[in-house]
Design a protein around this motif. Structure first.
Motif, PDB file in Angstrom:
ATOM      1  N   ALA A 186     -56.238   2.197 -75.657  1.00 39.82           N
ATOM      2  CA  ALA A 186     -55.708   2.047 -77.013  1.00 39.82           C
ATOM      3  C   ALA A 186     -56.273   3.128 -77.922  1.00 39.82           C
ATOM      4  CB  ALA A 186     -56.056   0.662 -77.565  1.00 39.82           C
ATOM      5  N   ALA A 187     -55.506   3.428 -78.977  1.00 39.04           N
ATOM      6  CA  ALA A 187     -55.936   4.399 -79.983  1.00 39.04           C
ATOM      7  C   ALA A 187     -55.206   4.097 -81.283  1.00 39.04           C
ATOM      8  CB  ALA A 187     -55.640   5.826 -79.524  1.00 39.04           C
ATOM      9  N   GLU A 188     -55.666   4.713 -82.355  1.00 38.98           N
ATOM     10  CA  GLU A 188     -55.078   4.477 -83.676  1.00 38.98           C
ATOM     11  C   GLU A 188     -53.671   5.061 -83.770  1.00 38.98           C
ATOM     12  OE1 GLU A 188     -57.444   4.099 -87.882  1.00 38.98           O
ATOM     13  OE2 GLU A 188     -57.719   5.906 -86.699  1.00 38.98           O
ATOM     14  N   TRP A 189     -53.402   6.077 -82.966  1.00 37.51           N
ATOM     15  CA  TRP A 189     -52.141   6.813 -83.076  1.00 37.51           C
ATOM     16  C   TRP A 189     -51.079   6.345 -82.082  1.00 37.51           C
ATOM     17  CZ3 TRP A 189     -52.287   8.983 -78.253  1.00 37.51           C
ATOM     18  CH2 TRP A 189     -53.561   9.274 -77.717  1.00 37.51           C
ATOM     19  N   ILE A 190     -51.365   5.313 -81.299  1.00 39.73           N
ATOM     20  CA  ILE A 190     -50.412   4.793 -80.307  1.00 39.73           C
ATOM     21  C   ILE A 190     -49.561   3.696 -80.922  1.00 39.73           C
ATOM     22  CG2 ILE A 190     -50.256   3.417 -78.169  1.00 39.73           C
ATOM     23  CD1 ILE A 190     -52.641   4.971 -77.097  1.00 39.73           C
ATOM     24  N   ASN A 191     -48.274   3.672 -80.573  1.00 39.68           N
ATOM     25  CA  ASN A 191     -47.393   2.548 -80.859  1.00 39.68           C
ATOM     26  C   ASN A 191     -47.334   1.692 -79.596  1.00 39.68           C
ATOM     27  OD1 ASN A 191     -44.681   1.160 -80.555  1.00 39.68           O
ATOM     28  ND2 ASN A 191     -44.521   1.800 -82.691  1.00 39.68           N
ATOM     29  N   ALA A 192     -47.866   0.483 -79.681  1.00 35.70           N
ATOM     30  CA  ALA A 192     -48.086  -0.333 -78.483  1.00 35.70           C
ATOM     31  C   ALA A 192     -46.805  -0.604 -77.705  1.00 35.70           C
ATOM     32  CB  ALA A 192     -48.749  -1.653 -78.879  1.00 35.70           C
ATOM     33  N   PHE A 194     -45.423   2.619 -76.102  1.00 31.10           N
ATOM     34  CA  PHE A 194     -46.313   3.066 -75.025  1.00 31.10           C
ATOM     35  C   PHE A 194     -46.114   2.203 -73.776  1.00 31.10           C
ATOM     36  CE2 PHE A 194     -50.901   4.152 -73.760  1.00 31.10           C
ATOM     37  CZ  PHE A 194     -50.618   5.489 -73.522  1.00 31.10           C
ATOM     38  N   ALA A 195     -46.104   0.892 -73.968  1.00 27.37           N
ATOM     39  CA  ALA A 195     -45.918  -0.025 -72.835  1.00 27.37           C
ATOM     40  C   ALA A 195     -44.544   0.168 -72.197  1.00 27.37           C
ATOM     41  CB  ALA A 195     -46.083  -1.465 -73.299  1.00 27.37           C
ATOM     42  N   GLY A 196     -43.521   0.385 -73.016  1.00 27.48           N
ATOM     43  CA  GLY A 196     -42.165   0.563 -72.485  1.00 27.48           C
ATOM     44  C   GLY A 196     -42.055   1.761 -71.558  1.00 27.48           C
ATOM     45  N   VAL A 197     -42.613   2.891 -71.965  1.00 29.01           N
ATOM     46  CA  VAL A 197     -42.533   4.100 -71.140  1.00 29.01           C
ATOM     47  C   VAL A 197     -43.363   3.940 -69.862  1.00 29.01           C
ATOM     48  CG1 VAL A 197     -43.029   6.576 -71.055  1.00 29.01           C
ATOM     49  CG2 VAL A 197     -42.029   5.582 -73.120  1.00 29.01           C
ATOM     50  N   VAL A 222     -48.555  -2.917 -60.825  1.00 31.11           N
ATOM     51  CA  VAL A 222     -49.139  -2.762 -62.163  1.00 31.11           C
ATOM     52  C   VAL A 222     -48.099  -3.078 -63.236  1.00 31.11           C
ATOM     53  CG1 VAL A 222     -50.356  -1.212 -63.750  1.00 31.11           C
ATOM     54  CG2 VAL A 222     -50.599  -0.895 -61.286  1.00 31.11           C
ATOM     55  N   THR A 223     -48.516  -3.828 -64.252  1.00 28.75           N
ATOM     56  CA  THR A 223     -47.682  -4.076 -65.427  1.00 28.75           C
ATOM     57  C   THR A 223     -48.517  -3.810 -66.673  1.00 28.75           C
ATOM     58  OG1 THR A 223     -46.337  -5.739 -64.299  1.00 28.75           O
ATOM     59  CG2 THR A 223     -46.341  -5.812 -66.693  1.00 28.75           C
ATOM     60  N   PHE A 224     -47.870  -3.290 -67.710  1.00 27.69           N
ATOM     61  CA  PHE A 224     -48.539  -2.945 -68.960  1.00 27.69           C
ATOM     62  C   PHE A 224     -48.036  -3.851 -70.082  1.00 27.69           C
ATOM     63  CE2 PHE A 224     -48.321   0.783 -66.271  1.00 27.69           C
ATOM     64  CZ  PHE A 224     -49.586   1.328 -66.363  1.00 27.69           C
ATOM     65  N   ARG A 225     -48.961  -4.459 -70.807  1.00 24.78           N
ATOM     66  CA  ARG A 225     -48.612  -5.336 -71.931  1.00 24.78           C
ATOM     67  C   ARG A 225     -49.055  -4.692 -73.242  1.00 24.78           C
ATOM     68  NH1 ARG A 225     -50.853  -9.168 -75.372  1.00 24.78           N
ATOM     69  NH2 ARG A 225     -52.974  -8.748 -74.609  1.00 24.78           N
ATOM     70  N   PRO A 226     -48.171  -4.670 -74.263  1.00 19.04           N
ATOM     71  CA  PRO A 226     -48.594  -4.135 -75.556  1.00 19.04           C
ATOM     72  C   PRO A 226     -49.753  -4.950 -76.126  1.00 19.04           C
ATOM     73  CG  PRO A 226     -46.206  -4.489 -75.497  1.00 19.04           C
ATOM     74  CD  PRO A 226     -46.774  -5.141 -74.275  1.00 19.04           C
ATOM     75  N   ILE A 227     -50.700  -4.266 -76.745  1.00 17.15           N
ATOM     76  CA  ILE A 227     -51.867  -4.953 -77.304  1.00 17.15           C
ATOM     77  C   ILE A 227     -52.237  -4.332 -78.643  1.00 17.15           C
ATOM     78  CG2 ILE A 227     -53.519  -3.496 -76.035  1.00 17.15           C
ATOM     79  CD1 ILE A 227     -55.359  -5.945 -75.824  1.00 17.15           C
ATOM     80  N   HIS A 228     -52.613  -5.185 -79.591  1.00 11.84           N
ATOM     81  CA  HIS A 228     -53.098  -4.769 -80.906  1.00 11.84           C
ATOM     82  C   HIS A 228     -54.511  -5.327 -81.050  1.00 11.84           C
ATOM     83  CE1 HIS A 228     -48.963  -3.746 -82.522  1.00 11.84           C
ATOM     84  NE2 HIS A 228     -48.677  -4.436 -81.422  1.00 11.84           N
ATOM     85  N   LEU A 229     -55.449  -4.517 -81.509  1.00 14.29           N
ATOM     86  CA  LEU A 229     -56.846  -4.958 -81.532  1.00 14.29           C
ATOM     87  C   LEU A 229     -57.652  -4.169 -82.551  1.00 14.29           C
ATOM     88  CD1 LEU A 229     -58.951  -3.168 -78.894  1.00 14.29           C
ATOM     89  CD2 LEU A 229     -56.473  -2.821 -78.898  1.00 14.29           C
ATOM     90  N   GLY A 238     -52.201  -0.261 -78.122  1.00 17.49           N
ATOM     91  CA  GLY A 238     -52.176   0.313 -76.788  1.00 17.49           C
ATOM     92  C   GLY A 238     -51.638  -0.657 -75.777  1.00 17.49           C
ATOM     93  N   VAL A 239     -52.201  -0.630 -74.571  1.00 19.30           N
ATOM     94  CA  VAL A 239     -51.712  -1.496 -73.497  1.00 19.30           C
ATOM     95  C   VAL A 239     -52.881  -2.150 -72.770  1.00 19.30           C
ATOM     96  CG1 VAL A 239     -49.544  -0.274 -73.068  1.00 19.30           C
ATOM     97  CG2 VAL A 239     -51.629   0.482 -71.896  1.00 19.30           C
ATOM     98  N   GLN A 240     -52.655  -3.393 -72.362  1.00 19.31           N
ATOM     99  CA  GLN A 240     -53.555  -4.063 -71.440  1.00 19.31           C
ATOM    100  C   GLN A 240     -52.965  -3.933 -70.047  1.00 19.31           C
ATOM    101  OE1 GLN A 240     -54.347  -8.212 -72.234  1.00 19.31           O
ATOM    102  NE2 GLN A 240     -55.682  -8.434 -70.448  1.00 19.31           N
ATOM    103  N   ILE A 241     -53.838  -3.696 -69.057  1.00 17.90           N
ATOM    104  CA  ILE A 241     -53.402  -3.496 -67.677  1.00 17.90           C
ATOM    105  C   ILE A 241     -53.433  -4.828 -66.938  1.00 17.90           C
ATOM    106  CG2 ILE A 241     -53.739  -2.136 -65.573  1.00 17.90           C
ATOM    107  CD1 ILE A 241     -53.402  -0.504 -68.193  1.00 17.90           C
TER     108      ILE A 241
END
Length: 411
Positions: free
Chosen positions: A280-286, A289-292, A301-308, A322-325
């Motif tokens: 995750a980072a300040e400049w990522i759209n969760a 990012f997860a969609g791509v 592997v699956t990626f879940r959007p995450i806000h923290l 960012g994404v949780q793995i």
């Protein structure tokens, strides 16, 4: 007792019983106990261990050997994080006396990382009992390697009380370390994920002449461990191997993000509640990012959007996305590849944040050491495509698998 309290008590009992597991594996310390410590009888023992050195009832190997009949525990040796696990990653440790036993404790993560002649005076045999996590950059195997060297140089026996590789014995990922990039985080010429137990690795160190002269090695094998097992399959209790590997599944994620994490370029969950399990980072759209990343359809592997908001370390107090793995199929997932896909997609979506244009240059050296080469960084930085380094990253895997089989102690 009122109904509310009955509900709580019943809930606690159900929770406890559902979390209890049958222990399926006997570790080296259990086998040593069964044999009544025979191989250590009449010997003065130096023990290299930390809090993970316990039997199946969570009793410390320190106390077990201290109380063992016909065994004299004369010295303890502490790796990174210390004998009692009370030292933060990277912090230097000083020698002291263990308050529980009165046995002197020598630091192997302070002024020296290799036992000195003075530290080994009066020791007949060095015993190694530490739970590892199966990744080259985790420093406990470097401690074992240097201790084996010292044992050989001082004519001291070396005993490994074997423990499971939490990643199992089948996963092999990453290139071998190149000349010029050996360090305490890449001490051995092995892949990043190496698929051996510590006992098997010790046998390989001797068999492949990785130390100048061989020590007299004994591996106390486990009982009932199989290569296809990950840690949950063993039923063994997990002791945090370091502050940011609190659970057995944390070991699965360490190779997922550990190389990228050296750069401090984005949060990998250290400083939040998901160490090594997210990016995750300040400049990522969760969601973007997860969609791509999910469109790549990486096996297992699956990626879940995450806000923290990280509590400390990278991004402390900032709103990150960012994404949780999620490892949906552990056996199919290529763990170490995931961070390179993350780096590629970050560059694709946010070209002004390309990793090697954005990460601090003073972190490049550690990235190279953990990678075992500067090729990864130099080649990837040209186009920021994983495909440009993939063949290099995987080139040594099959040969190492073949070599490894010579040293298998388990099937």
């Amino acid at each position: 007792m009122n109904k509310f309290l009955v509900f709580i008590v019943c809930g606690l009992l159900i929770s406890f019983s559902s979390s209890a597991q049958k222990i399926n594996v006997k570790t080296g310390i259990e086998v040593l106990k069964e044999a009544n410590f025979k191989i250590l009888h009449g010997k003065r023992v130096g023990l290299i261990t930390n809090p993970t050195g316990v039997d199946n009832n969570l009793k410390s190997t320190i106390d077990i050997l201290y109380e063992a009949p016909n065994v004299q525990l004369v010295a303890l040796y502490g790796p990174e994080h210390g004998v009692r696990g009370d030292v933060h990653a990277g912090d230097k440790i000083e020698s002291f006396t263990d308050p529980n036993t009165g046995v002197p404790v020598h630091s192997l993560y302070g002024a020296t990382r290799k036992p000195t002649k003075e530290m080994l005076e009066g020791v007949d045999v060095l015993v190694y009992d530490i739970q590892d996590i199966g990744c080259r950059s985790y420093t406990y195997i470097s401690t074992m390697y240097l201790a084996m060297q010292a044992a050989a140089e001082n004519n001291i026996e070396f005993v490994v009380l074997d423990r499971p590789n939490p990643l199992g014995g089948l996963k092999v990922e990453g290139n071998l370390v190149e000349e010029g990039f050996f360090s305490f985080v890449s001490q051995l010429r092995i892949p990043y994920v190496y698929g051996l137990t510590c006992g098997e690795l010790a046998e390989m160190i001797i068999g492949e002449k990785m130390i100048p002269q061989p020590c007299k090695l004994t591996v106390v094998k486990m009982k009932k461990w199989r290569r296809k097992m990950n840690f949950e399959d063993t039923g063994l209790p997990w002791i945090p191997t370091s502050p940011h590997i609190p659970f057995a599944h944390s070991a699965y994620f360490y190779p997922v993000s550990g190389i990228l994490g050296e750069l401090g370029y984005m949060s990998i969950g250290v400083g939040y509640t998901l160490p090594f399990e997210m990016f995750a980072a300040e400049w990522i759209n969760a969601e973007e990012f997860a969609g791509v990343l999910n469109a790549k359809r990486l096996p297992g592997v699956t990626f879940r959007p995450i806000h923290l908001k990280p509590y400390y370390s990278v991004g402390q107090g900032s709103n990150f996305q960012g994404v949780q793995i999620y490892l949906t199929d552990f056996r199919k997932a290529r763990l170490s590849d995931i961070q390179f896909h993350i780096m590629e997609v970050a560059a694709q979506l946010y070209p002004d944040k390309k990793v090697f244009d954005h990460a601090p240059e003073n972190r490049f050296d550690m990235f190279d050491k953990v990678s075992g080469s500067d090729f990864i960084r130099l080649e990837f930085s040209k186009n920021h495509h994983f495909a440009d380094i993939q063949s290099y990253w995987t080139k040594d895997e099959e040969a190492f698998r073949k070599l490894s089989k010579k040293y298998y102690l388990y099937r």
